[in-house]
Design a protein around this motif. Structure first.
Motif, PDB file in Angstrom:
ATOM      1  N   MET A 210       0.841  -1.218   0.000  1.00 45.82           N
ATOM      2  CA  MET A 210       0.000   0.000   0.000  1.00 45.82           C
ATOM      3  C   MET A 210       0.873   1.265   0.000  1.00 45.82           C
ATOM      4  O   MET A 210       1.879   1.313   0.701  1.00 45.82           O
ATOM      5  CB  MET A 210      -0.889   0.020   1.250  1.00 45.82           C
ATOM      6  CG  MET A 210      -2.215  -0.711   1.104  1.00 45.82           C
ATOM      7  SD  MET A 210      -3.180  -0.144  -0.309  1.00 45.82           S
ATOM      8  CE  MET A 210      -3.712   1.476   0.225  1.00 45.82           C
ATOM      9  N   PRO A 211       0.488   2.290  -0.788  1.00 49.19           N
ATOM     10  CA  PRO A 211       1.271   3.526  -0.781  1.00 49.19           C
ATOM     11  C   PRO A 211       1.169   4.229   0.571  1.00 49.19           C
ATOM     12  O   PRO A 211       0.146   4.116   1.254  1.00 49.19           O
ATOM     13  CB  PRO A 211       0.607   4.373  -1.871  1.00 49.19           C
ATOM     14  CG  PRO A 211      -0.746   3.813  -2.019  1.00 49.19           C
ATOM     15  CD  PRO A 211      -0.688   2.369  -1.640  1.00 49.19           C
ATOM     16  N   LYS A 212       2.221   4.939   0.921  1.00 46.47           N
ATOM     17  CA  LYS A 212       2.169   5.711   2.166  1.00 46.47           C
ATOM     18  C   LYS A 212       1.868   7.164   1.814  1.00 46.47           C
ATOM     19  O   LYS A 212       2.392   7.698   0.835  1.00 46.47           O
ATOM     20  CB  LYS A 212       3.521   5.627   2.879  1.00 46.47           C
ATOM     21  CG  LYS A 212       3.798   4.254   3.442  1.00 46.47           C
ATOM     22  CD  LYS A 212       5.054   4.308   4.322  1.00 46.47           C
ATOM     23  CE  LYS A 212       5.835   3.030   4.215  1.00 46.47           C
ATOM     24  NZ  LYS A 212       7.177   3.136   3.699  1.00 46.47           N
ATOM     25  N   ILE A 213       1.010   7.791   2.616  1.00 45.91           N
ATOM     26  CA  ILE A 213       0.716   9.222   2.438  1.00 45.91           C
ATOM     27  C   ILE A 213       1.373   9.941   3.611  1.00 45.91           C
ATOM     28  O   ILE A 213       1.045   9.665   4.765  1.00 45.91           O
ATOM     29  CB  ILE A 213      -0.806   9.512   2.503  1.00 45.91           C
ATOM     30  CG1 ILE A 213      -1.632   8.453   1.772  1.00 45.91           C
ATOM     31  CG2 ILE A 213      -1.120  10.915   2.052  1.00 45.91           C
ATOM     32  CD1 ILE A 213      -1.487   8.435   0.305  1.00 45.91           C
ATOM     33  N   HIS A 214       2.314  10.836   3.307  1.00 46.61           N
ATOM     34  CA  HIS A 214       3.011  11.557   4.369  1.00 46.61           C
ATOM     35  C   HIS A 214       2.564  13.017   4.316  1.00 46.61           C
ATOM     36  O   HIS A 214       2.717  13.656   3.270  1.00 46.61           O
ATOM     37  CB  HIS A 214       4.523  11.525   4.160  1.00 46.61           C
ATOM     38  CG  HIS A 214       5.075  10.151   3.968  1.00 46.61           C
ATOM     39  ND1 HIS A 214       5.774   9.480   4.944  1.00 46.61           N
ATOM     40  CD2 HIS A 214       5.035   9.312   2.900  1.00 46.61           C
ATOM     41  CE1 HIS A 214       6.136   8.291   4.487  1.00 46.61           C
ATOM     42  NE2 HIS A 214       5.703   8.164   3.259  1.00 46.61           N
ATOM     43  N   VAL A 215       2.014  13.520   5.413  1.00 46.97           N
ATOM     44  CA  VAL A 215       1.668  14.944   5.467  1.00 46.97           C
ATOM     45  C   VAL A 215       2.723  15.629   6.335  1.00 46.97           C
ATOM     46  O   VAL A 215       2.901  15.278   7.496  1.00 46.97           O
ATOM     47  CB  VAL A 215       0.255  15.161   6.066  1.00 46.97           C
ATOM     48  CG1 VAL A 215      -0.076  16.643   6.089  1.00 46.97           C
ATOM     49  CG2 VAL A 215      -0.785  14.394   5.270  1.00 46.97           C
ATOM     50  N   PHE A 216       3.454  16.573   5.737  1.00 51.50           N
ATOM     51  CA  PHE A 216       4.530  17.262   6.458  1.00 51.50           C
ATOM     52  C   PHE A 216       3.934  18.437   7.232  1.00 51.50           C
ATOM     53  O   PHE A 216       3.725  19.514   6.683  1.00 51.50           O
ATOM     54  CB  PHE A 216       5.592  17.772   5.476  1.00 51.50           C
ATOM     55  CG  PHE A 216       6.363  16.667   4.802  1.00 51.50           C
ATOM     56  CD1 PHE A 216       6.646  15.475   5.458  1.00 51.50           C
ATOM     57  CD2 PHE A 216       6.822  16.829   3.509  1.00 51.50           C
ATOM     58  CE1 PHE A 216       7.381  14.472   4.846  1.00 51.50           C
ATOM     59  CE2 PHE A 216       7.562  15.828   2.886  1.00 51.50           C
ATOM     60  CZ  PHE A 216       7.832  14.649   3.558  1.00 51.50           C
ATOM     61  N   ASP A 217       3.668  18.206   8.505  1.00 41.02           N
ATOM     62  CA  ASP A 217       2.994  19.250   9.287  1.00 41.02           C
ATOM     63  C   ASP A 217       3.977  20.086  10.111  1.00 41.02           C
ATOM     64  O   ASP A 217       3.621  20.659  11.135  1.00 41.02           O
ATOM     65  CB  ASP A 217       1.915  18.625  10.188  1.00 41.02           C
ATOM     66  CG  ASP A 217       2.501  17.546  11.084  1.00 41.02           C
ATOM     67  OD1 ASP A 217       3.724  17.325  11.012  1.00 41.02           O
ATOM     68  OD2 ASP A 217       1.739  16.929  11.843  1.00 41.02           O
ATOM     69  N   HIS A 218       5.235  20.163   9.646  1.00 45.21           N
ATOM     70  CA  HIS A 218       6.232  20.975  10.349  1.00 45.21           C
ATOM     71  C   HIS A 218       5.720  22.424  10.433  1.00 45.21           C
ATOM     72  O   HIS A 218       5.195  22.953   9.444  1.00 45.21           O
ATOM     73  CB  HIS A 218       7.547  20.919   9.560  1.00 45.21           C
ATOM     74  CG  HIS A 218       8.704  21.502  10.306  1.00 45.21           C
ATOM     75  ND1 HIS A 218       8.847  22.856  10.521  1.00 45.21           N
ATOM     76  CD2 HIS A 218       9.770  20.918  10.902  1.00 45.21           C
ATOM     77  CE1 HIS A 218       9.943  23.080  11.203  1.00 45.21           C
ATOM     78  NE2 HIS A 218      10.527  21.913  11.450  1.00 45.21           N
ATOM     79  N   PRO A 219       5.878  23.085  11.585  1.00 49.66           N
ATOM     80  CA  PRO A 219       5.352  24.456  11.737  1.00 49.66           C
ATOM     81  C   PRO A 219       5.854  25.434  10.672  1.00 49.66           C
ATOM     82  O   PRO A 219       5.091  26.283  10.213  1.00 49.66           O
ATOM     83  CB  PRO A 219       5.837  24.877  13.131  1.00 49.66           C
ATOM     84  CG  PRO A 219       6.089  23.606  13.858  1.00 49.66           C
ATOM     85  CD  PRO A 219       6.464  22.567  12.838  1.00 49.66           C
ATOM     86  N   LEU A 220       7.119  25.318  10.267  1.00 53.69           N
ATOM     87  CA  LEU A 220       7.638  26.256   9.252  1.00 53.69           C
ATOM     88  C   LEU A 220       6.931  26.052   7.918  1.00 53.69           C
ATOM     89  O   LEU A 220       6.625  27.011   7.199  1.00 53.69           O
ATOM     90  CB  LEU A 220       9.142  26.059   9.064  1.00 53.69           C
ATOM     91  CG  LEU A 220      10.047  26.599  10.177  1.00 53.69           C
ATOM     92  CD1 LEU A 220      11.495  26.209   9.902  1.00 53.69           C
ATOM     93  CD2 LEU A 220       9.914  28.109  10.268  1.00 53.69           C
TER      94      LEU A 220
ATOM     95  N   TYR B 171       3.899  12.616  -0.780  1.00 51.87           N
ATOM     96  CA  TYR B 171       4.379  13.521   0.272  1.00 51.87           C
ATOM     97  C   TYR B 171       3.717  14.870   0.052  1.00 51.87           C
ATOM     98  O   TYR B 171       3.881  15.478  -1.013  1.00 51.87           O
ATOM     99  CB  TYR B 171       5.904  13.653   0.196  1.00 51.87           C
ATOM    100  CG  TYR B 171       6.601  12.325   0.393  1.00 51.87           C
ATOM    101  CD1 TYR B 171       6.669  11.395  -0.639  1.00 51.87           C
ATOM    102  CD2 TYR B 171       7.150  11.984   1.619  1.00 51.87           C
ATOM    103  CE1 TYR B 171       7.272  10.156  -0.453  1.00 51.87           C
ATOM    104  CE2 TYR B 171       7.760  10.754   1.815  1.00 51.87           C
ATOM    105  CZ  TYR B 171       7.812   9.850   0.773  1.00 51.87           C
ATOM    106  OH  TYR B 171       8.412   8.632   0.958  1.00 51.87           O
ATOM    107  N   ILE B 172       2.951  15.327   1.027  1.00 53.44           N
ATOM    108  CA  ILE B 172       2.199  16.571   0.829  1.00 53.44           C
ATOM    109  C   ILE B 172       2.368  17.495   2.045  1.00 53.44           C
ATOM    110  O   ILE B 172       2.649  17.037   3.151  1.00 53.44           O
ATOM    111  CB  ILE B 172       0.690  16.302   0.588  1.00 53.44           C
ATOM    112  CG1 ILE B 172       0.045  15.592   1.771  1.00 53.44           C
ATOM    113  CG2 ILE B 172       0.488  15.473  -0.647  1.00 53.44           C
ATOM    114  CD1 ILE B 172      -1.401  15.224   1.549  1.00 53.44           C
ATOM    115  N   ALA B 173       2.202  18.803   1.787  1.00 49.72           N
ATOM    116  CA  ALA B 173       2.249  19.761   2.896  1.00 49.72           C
ATOM    117  C   ALA B 173       0.857  19.943   3.494  1.00 49.72           C
ATOM    118  O   ALA B 173       0.736  20.245   4.682  1.00 49.72           O
ATOM    119  CB  ALA B 173       2.803  21.098   2.414  1.00 49.72           C
TER     120      ALA B 173
END
Ligand code: PRP
Ligand code: URA
Length: 209
Positions: A1-11, A180-182
């Motif tokens: 299964m594909p992984k969905i990464h949400v980059f929730d870094h404050p910057l 990979y999404i913001a």
């Protein structure tokens, strides 16, 4: 299964707010996209393999790590993907850059391919495919197909803003591609724009309308 990464870094989230803002002009928009691309590149390269080397410090010999020399390729989807390339190259300057030209037909929303130029050793590289927007997913799906048909085996897709519809379409079509999404937004409107989104990424980057 594909992984969905949400980059929730404050910057990343802070800069994304100004990218979304209709009052942000072309120059600042371009700078912010470049900065967020660098921050996302830092996150996406977390799992790059390392190898151990010996280094002579002023004090003694020590074992330390360097990148294992995996060949990387960055592929922006033209036009808007171009706005993310320099930001990524700041961290991985040795990566080769390919280009895939696609635009969405405004009536059908279907992607039309008009240009492809990739590094010659496609099958030996790991690719990061970049585009600020994943809306219906049509462009990303076509770009992944284009890369795969030329021999690419390992592809990650990186974007600023995704709609749930696009994430589903891309993962259904290419379950081997991690995303990979913001930010994951609410939905698409009737014209295929992401809501709330940022408007037309290409037009805002290049000052066209
Ligand atoms: C935008 C964007 C993506 C595509 C996303 O490009 O940069 O490539 O739309 O939409 P989709 O997920 O529904 O395919 P556009 O077609 O506006 O071309 P441009 O980058 O040349 O402006
Ligand atoms: N392409 C864009 O540039 N913006 C959207 O919201 C959807 C597709």
């Amino acid at each position: 299964m594909p992984k969905i990464h949400v980059f929730d870094h404050p910057l990343i989230q802070h800069k994304l707010t100004y990218i979304r803002d209709i009052e942000t002009g072309t120059k600042e928009f371009r700078e912010l996209v470049d900065e967020v691309a660098t921050l996302m590149a830092y996150e996406i390269t977390r799992e790059l393999p390392l190898k151990e080397v010996e280094v002579q410090t002023p004090v003694c010999k020590a074992k330390s790590s360097v990148l294992a020399g995996k060949k990387l390729g960055i592929v922006p989807i033209l036009r808007a993907g171009i706005g993310m390339v320099d930001g990524i190259l700041k961290l991985i300057p040795a990566a080769k850059v390919g280009h895939i030209g696609l635009y969405r037909d405004p009536e059908t929303l279907q992607p039309i391919e008009y240009y492809v130029k990739l590094p010659s050793d496609v099958s030996e590289r790991d690719f990061i495919l970049v585009d600020p927007m994943l809306a219906t997913g049509g462009s990303a799906i076509a770009a992944v197909e284009s890369l795969k048909s030329r021999g690419a085996k390992n592809i990650k897709f990186m974007c600023l803003i995704a709609a749930p519809e696009g994430v589903k379409a891309l993962t259904d079509a290419h379950p081997d591609v991690d995303i990979y999404i913001a930010a994951m937004d609410e939905k698409l409107d009737e014209k295929g724009y992401i809501v709330p989104g940022l408007g037309d990424a290409g037009d805002r980057l290049f000052g066209t309308k």
